[in-house]
Enzyme design. Structure first.
Site, PDB file in Angstrom:
ATOM      1  N   GLN A  11       0.837  -1.197   0.000  1.00 21.37           N
ATOM      2  CA  GLN A  11       0.000   0.000   0.000  1.00 21.37           C
ATOM      3  C   GLN A  11       0.873   1.248   0.000  1.00 21.37           C
ATOM      4  O   GLN A  11       1.901   1.300   0.674  1.00 21.37           O
ATOM      5  CB  GLN A  11      -0.866  -0.041   1.264  1.00 21.37           C
ATOM      6  CG  GLN A  11      -1.934   1.009   1.336  1.00 21.37           C
ATOM      7  CD  GLN A  11      -2.891   0.743   2.490  1.00 21.37           C
ATOM      8  OE1 GLN A  11      -3.017  -0.394   2.943  1.00 21.37           O
ATOM      9  NE2 GLN A  11      -3.557   1.769   2.960  1.00 21.37           N
ATOM     10  N   SER A  89       4.038  -6.216   2.895  1.00 22.51           N
ATOM     11  CA  SER A  89       2.788  -6.034   3.626  1.00 22.51           C
ATOM     12  C   SER A  89       1.612  -6.579   2.815  1.00 22.51           C
ATOM     13  O   SER A  89       1.509  -7.782   2.580  1.00 22.51           O
ATOM     14  CB  SER A  89       2.613  -4.556   3.974  1.00 22.51           C
ATOM     15  OG  SER A  89       1.458  -4.342   4.752  1.00 22.51           O
ATOM     16  N   LEU A  90       0.732  -5.715   2.340  1.00 22.57           N
ATOM     17  CA  LEU A  90      -0.397  -6.134   1.512  1.00 22.57           C
ATOM     18  C   LEU A  90       0.059  -6.996   0.340  1.00 22.57           C
ATOM     19  O   LEU A  90      -0.629  -7.944  -0.055  1.00 22.57           O
ATOM     20  CB  LEU A  90      -1.128  -4.893   0.985  1.00 22.57           C
ATOM     21  CG  LEU A  90      -2.191  -5.116  -0.083  1.00 22.57           C
ATOM     22  CD1 LEU A  90      -3.392  -5.850   0.494  1.00 22.57           C
ATOM     23  CD2 LEU A  90      -2.618  -3.791  -0.698  1.00 22.57           C
ATOM     24  N   ARG A 114      -9.398  -7.325   4.807  1.00 28.46           N
ATOM     25  CA  ARG A 114      -8.241  -6.849   5.568  1.00 28.46           C
ATOM     26  C   ARG A 114      -8.233  -5.317   5.642  1.00 28.46           C
ATOM     27  O   ARG A 114      -7.989  -4.731   6.686  1.00 28.46           O
ATOM     28  CB  ARG A 114      -6.944  -7.355   4.913  1.00 28.46           C
ATOM     29  CG  ARG A 114      -5.647  -6.970   5.629  1.00 28.46           C
ATOM     30  CD  ARG A 114      -4.478  -7.556   4.850  1.00 28.46           C
ATOM     31  NE  ARG A 114      -3.180  -7.361   5.481  1.00 28.46           N
ATOM     32  CZ  ARG A 114      -2.340  -6.380   5.199  1.00 28.46           C
ATOM     33  NH1 ARG A 114      -2.690  -5.445   4.316  1.00 28.46           N
ATOM     34  NH2 ARG A 114      -1.159  -6.293   5.787  1.00 28.46           N
ATOM     35  N   HIS A 198       1.035  -2.258  11.178  1.00 28.55           N
ATOM     36  CA  HIS A 198       2.145  -3.117  11.625  1.00 28.55           C
ATOM     37  C   HIS A 198       2.656  -2.717  13.015  1.00 28.55           C
ATOM     38  O   HIS A 198       3.856  -2.763  13.289  1.00 28.55           O
ATOM     39  CB  HIS A 198       3.273  -3.137  10.580  1.00 28.55           C
ATOM     40  CG  HIS A 198       2.820  -3.680   9.267  1.00 28.55           C
ATOM     41  ND1 HIS A 198       2.501  -5.010   9.087  1.00 28.55           N
ATOM     42  CD2 HIS A 198       2.570  -3.067   8.083  1.00 28.55           C
ATOM     43  CE1 HIS A 198       2.091  -5.183   7.835  1.00 28.55           C
ATOM     44  NE2 HIS A 198       2.120  -4.029   7.213  1.00 28.55           N
ATOM     45  N   GLN A 247       1.676 -10.837  10.828  1.00 31.63           N
ATOM     46  CA  GLN A 247       2.207  -9.805   9.926  1.00 31.63           C
ATOM     47  C   GLN A 247       1.521  -8.469  10.119  1.00 31.63           C
ATOM     48  O   GLN A 247       2.149  -7.418  10.135  1.00 31.63           O
ATOM     49  CB  GLN A 247       2.049 -10.271   8.471  1.00 31.63           C
ATOM     50  CG  GLN A 247       2.641  -9.330   7.435  1.00 31.63           C
ATOM     51  CD  GLN A 247       1.605  -8.870   6.422  1.00 31.63           C
ATOM     52  OE1 GLN A 247       0.581  -8.322   6.800  1.00 31.63           O
ATOM     53  NE2 GLN A 247       1.885  -9.096   5.161  1.00 31.63           N
TER      54      GLN A 247
END
Length: 310
Positions: A11, A89-90, A114, A198, A247
């Protein structure tokens, strides 16, 4: 030995118009955008963004994943396949789709879930995120520990040598950044974010994902996946579900993930965008290890795809 990695952007690199030229030119890309059912118009959001909302997490995440799944399908149809996959991440969700853990419909719906869960977890938090350049992790951890008296702050991304990212409550992040400068950081750059991603604030998002995972199937990955939480492939006693839950509420180990792939012999890194941030991270990691024979390719547009491999 692994040779080619697909790296999926996270992202932050999304923008109006992304994927429109791919949609016009590739039926396999169109298939994904035409067949995913969400509570908003995916094509309109990506290609037109009339209300300027693509940067809102609940929209960003499924848009980015749909783009990535479409690009993966284009490459597959051209006979271009990875030996290993990873994502920031994503981007890890797109990597898991590429590895066959879910199909594209399930992956995009999961990204939408999510995004909503992370948006709820970030509600009412004055969040901050700052990139810290030129300070090692040990020294930055000392700054973080001192700043915790003002609120939640932690290292939420380890991007590449010389670039760590702080996340959490803005006042605590700002204090840690101030201390980092005093400790010798070259620069501290505030980032535009919509939540304390995170960090421990995302515990509720992790819990929601864990519950969601109970109702969907996880196929065995057909190719190796390098996970953000651990910076390597998963061990036999670890589950994808556990790693994804962890994560979202812990720091992303991108440096360690890239180094793992370099150590395994990856020579070509294909960044599936938009953006070129991951290619920059790879180059920094390779330089630090004294490796100079790698190739980085960033794919975002029709022209990028058509020129790749020529």
């Amino acid at each position: 030995m692994m040779k080619r990695a697909f790296l999926y952007a996270g992202q932050g690199s999304q923008h109006k118009g992304m994927g429109e030229d791919l949609y016009r030119n590739y039926p396999e890309f169109r298939e994904i955008f035409d067949n995913v059912s969400l509570d908003f118009d995916l094509k309109k959001m990506c290609f037109e963004d009339p209300e300027g909302e693509i940067n809102r997490t609940r929209y960003t995440q499924p848009c980015m994943v749909a783009f990535a799944c479409g690009m993966t399908k284009i490459l597959e149809n051209k006979g271009i396949k990875p030996d290993v996959v990873a994502g920031l991440s994503l981007g890890e969700y797109s990597a898991l789709c590429a590895a066959g853990v879910w199909d594209y419909k399930e992956t995009v719906k999961l990204a939408a879930f999510r995004g909503n869960a992370m948006t709820k977890a970030a509600k009412d938090v004055e969040a901050g995120m700052t990139a810290v350049m030129g300070l090692d992790r040990e020294k930055l951890n000392v700054c973080v520990d001192k700043a915790k008296e003002l609120g939640v702050v932690s290292i939420c991304n380890d991007n590449c040598p010389g670039q760590l990212v702080l996340g959490g409550e803005k006042k605590a992040v700002d204090k840690a950044a101030e201390l980092a400068k005093e400790s010798g950081a070259k620069r501290c750059v505030p980032l535009n974010v919509s939540g304390p991603f995170h960090t421990s604030f995302m515990k509720s998002a992790g819990d929601e994902l864990e519950k969601y995972f109970e109702d969907i199937s996880f196929e065995k990955a057909r190719i190796p996946v390098v996970f953000n939480l651990v910076g390597r492939e998963k061990h036999e006693d670890e589950s994808v579900q556990e790693l994804l839950k962890g994560q979202v509420q812990n720091g992303v180990l991108m440096t360690q993930s890239i180094n793992y792939m370099l150590d395994k012999g990856v020579k070509e890194f294909v960044e599936i965008g938009p953006g070129k941030a991951l290619s920059g991270f790879v180059k920094r990691c390779a330089k630090e290890k004294g490796i100079d024979d790698i190739k980085c390719v960033s794919l975002e547009t029709f022209e990028d795809v058509e020129n790749y491999g020529k």
